[in-house]
Design a protein around this motif. Sequence first.
Motif, PDB file in Angstrom:
ATOM      1  N   CYS A   1     -10.962 -10.011  -0.825  1.00 13.31           N
ATOM      2  CA  CYS A   1     -11.111  -8.572  -1.090  1.00 13.31           C
ATOM      3  C   CYS A   1     -11.390  -7.797   0.194  1.00 13.31           C
ATOM      4  CB  CYS A   1     -12.233  -8.332  -2.086  1.00 13.31           C
ATOM      5  SG  CYS A   1     -11.739  -8.651  -3.771  1.00 13.31           S
TER       6      CYS A   1
ATOM      7  N   TYR B   1      -9.644   1.506   4.529  1.00  7.98           N
ATOM      8  CA  TYR B   1      -9.938   2.843   4.011  1.00  7.98           C
ATOM      9  C   TYR B   1     -10.712   3.697   5.012  1.00  7.98           C
ATOM     10  CZ  TYR B   1      -8.473   0.784  -0.400  1.00  7.98           C
ATOM     11  OH  TYR B   1      -7.750   0.156  -1.386  1.00  7.98           O
TER      12      TYR B   1
ATOM     13  N   LYS C   1      -3.752   3.572  -0.657  1.00  5.24           N
ATOM     14  CA  LYS C   1      -4.013   2.980  -1.969  1.00  5.24           C
ATOM     15  C   LYS C   1      -3.333   1.621  -2.071  1.00  5.24           C
ATOM     16  CE  LYS C   1      -4.619   4.443  -6.675  1.00  5.24           C
ATOM     17  NZ  LYS C   1      -4.733   5.676  -7.461  1.00  5.24           N
ATOM     18  N   LEU C   2      -4.085   0.615  -2.489  1.00  7.49           N
ATOM     19  CA  LEU C   2      -3.513  -0.705  -2.723  1.00  7.49           C
ATOM     20  C   LEU C   2      -2.714  -0.658  -4.016  1.00  7.49           C
ATOM     21  CD1 LEU C   2      -3.203  -3.740  -2.148  1.00  7.49           C
ATOM     22  CD2 LEU C   2      -5.412  -4.092  -3.298  1.00  7.49           C
TER      23      LEU C   2
ATOM     24  N   MET D   1      -8.918  -4.905   0.979  1.00 10.11           N
ATOM     25  CA  MET D   1      -9.466  -3.577   0.675  1.00 10.11           C
ATOM     26  C   MET D   1     -10.707  -3.273   1.501  1.00 10.11           C
ATOM     27  SD  MET D   1      -9.091  -3.416  -3.470  1.00 10.11           S
ATOM     28  CE  MET D   1      -9.874  -5.008  -3.774  1.00 10.11           C
TER      29      MET D   1
ATOM     30  N   VAL E   1      -7.282   1.648  -5.525  1.00  7.92           N
ATOM     31  CA  VAL E   1      -6.508   0.469  -5.911  1.00  7.92           C
ATOM     32  C   VAL E   1      -5.942   0.695  -7.305  1.00  7.92           C
ATOM     33  CG1 VAL E   1      -8.626  -0.633  -6.765  1.00  7.92           C
ATOM     34  CG2 VAL E   1      -6.626  -2.033  -6.293  1.00  7.92           C
TER      35      VAL E   1
ATOM     36  N   TYR F   1       0.837  -1.200   0.000  1.00  9.98           N
ATOM     37  CA  TYR F   1       0.000   0.000   0.000  1.00  9.98           C
ATOM     38  C   TYR F   1       0.874   1.252   0.000  1.00  9.98           C
ATOM     39  CZ  TYR F   1      -3.359  -3.449   1.748  1.00  9.98           C
ATOM     40  OH  TYR F   1      -4.149  -4.563   1.909  1.00  9.98           O
TER      41      TYR F   1
END
Length: 416
Positions: free
Chosen positions: A96, A104, A113-114, A100, A285, A8
Amino acid sequence: MDRIEATYYVETPYPLADAAAVMAGEQSSGTFVAIPGETEELKLQYAARVEHVEELETATAPSLSAEQLPFEKYYRGKITLSWSFSNFGANLPVLCSTLMGNLYELRQFTGLKLIDIQLPDSYTQQFRGPKFGISGTAALISPEAKPPLIGTIIKPSVGLSITDTAEIVRKLVEAGIDFIKDDELMGSAANSPFKGRVQAVMDVLNKHQDKTGKKVMYAFNISDEMDNMLRNYDTIVNAGGSCAMVSLYSAGLTAVKRIADIGQLTIHGHRNGWGMLNRHPLLGVTFSAYQKLWRLAGVDQLHVNGIRNKFWESDESVINSIKACLTPMKGILPALPVLSSGQWGGQAIDTYKLTRTTDYLYLAGGGIMAHPGGINGGVTAIKQAWEAAVTGLTLAEAAQKYPAVQQAVEKFGKSK
């Protein structure tokens, strides 16, 4: 033990190492306070690990909204976490959520941000991935077909009757097109119900195949509720079609994988909505990580935008997306990169120069429909532009050699 790693790019007012520990706890066995059940034995097997922390630049203001405290600086850097397969197995939705999910939402971050996911071979081999991929897509069209495959989108996107759509399809196949698709805005409209449109279009394509041996591929947009998607899929199969299009963000991983697992049609993955996940440099992402998940789900063809496109994305980002789709994954076929968005023959030469591959589905809507030579001239110009690209001609040389390319330059080149 085999582990999945994720990297990240983050921004935080706290020391990066402390922020990384919060990330690892939140996305595995921990929470905001120590709890009795999180034993050392449990953490050893199930807790996320902080594998690497790299400090980069600092900022004087937060990139995203933050808690109202008087921080003087915000640290930016890269953080790599890892998880045991035991946490999620071959479950893409839980994977996921791990990669993610609540990350966040964490108040410790003013940007996250991935960047990428590292998936070991032992993990990717649990999935079939795309059944058809690049060569399989071409083979469904014709034994002689090979990339770049030239395609288009029915325009206007919505509003055409079934009869009008079928007539456009007839002109396109007679011009030598390889691939046609519904626009993502077209599902089952009042004046173009899905089943009727499929039947009318396939009547044209099947007659063309009987005459020439070439089965032009049409991607019908099946995006809908799950039961309707399955019915739409069957409608295409029963009519002799070869491709189903799905809006990936709208339908979701589980629905897309369910459709792809059937295995009778190639899956055209439209990424509309992806800008919400990527456009901000410190939120969302990257495409590199995004495409790996959809390839695991079984998507054969994946939109990557195009060079000098009509949207916000840079050429560098597009090139990186193309390379990502073609990067090997153990047991998983590459996805066929789908270039679109304001494309005409003029971008073909630069696209080839920057990537040195023809493994593309090259879509042009207005670049074909609005060509001065009509649909036939539009298809011819793009095919000839790609011939010029592979043989090393410049656009000026291609225009001098091919009248259809010259017409395209006069129509589209000056506006670009």
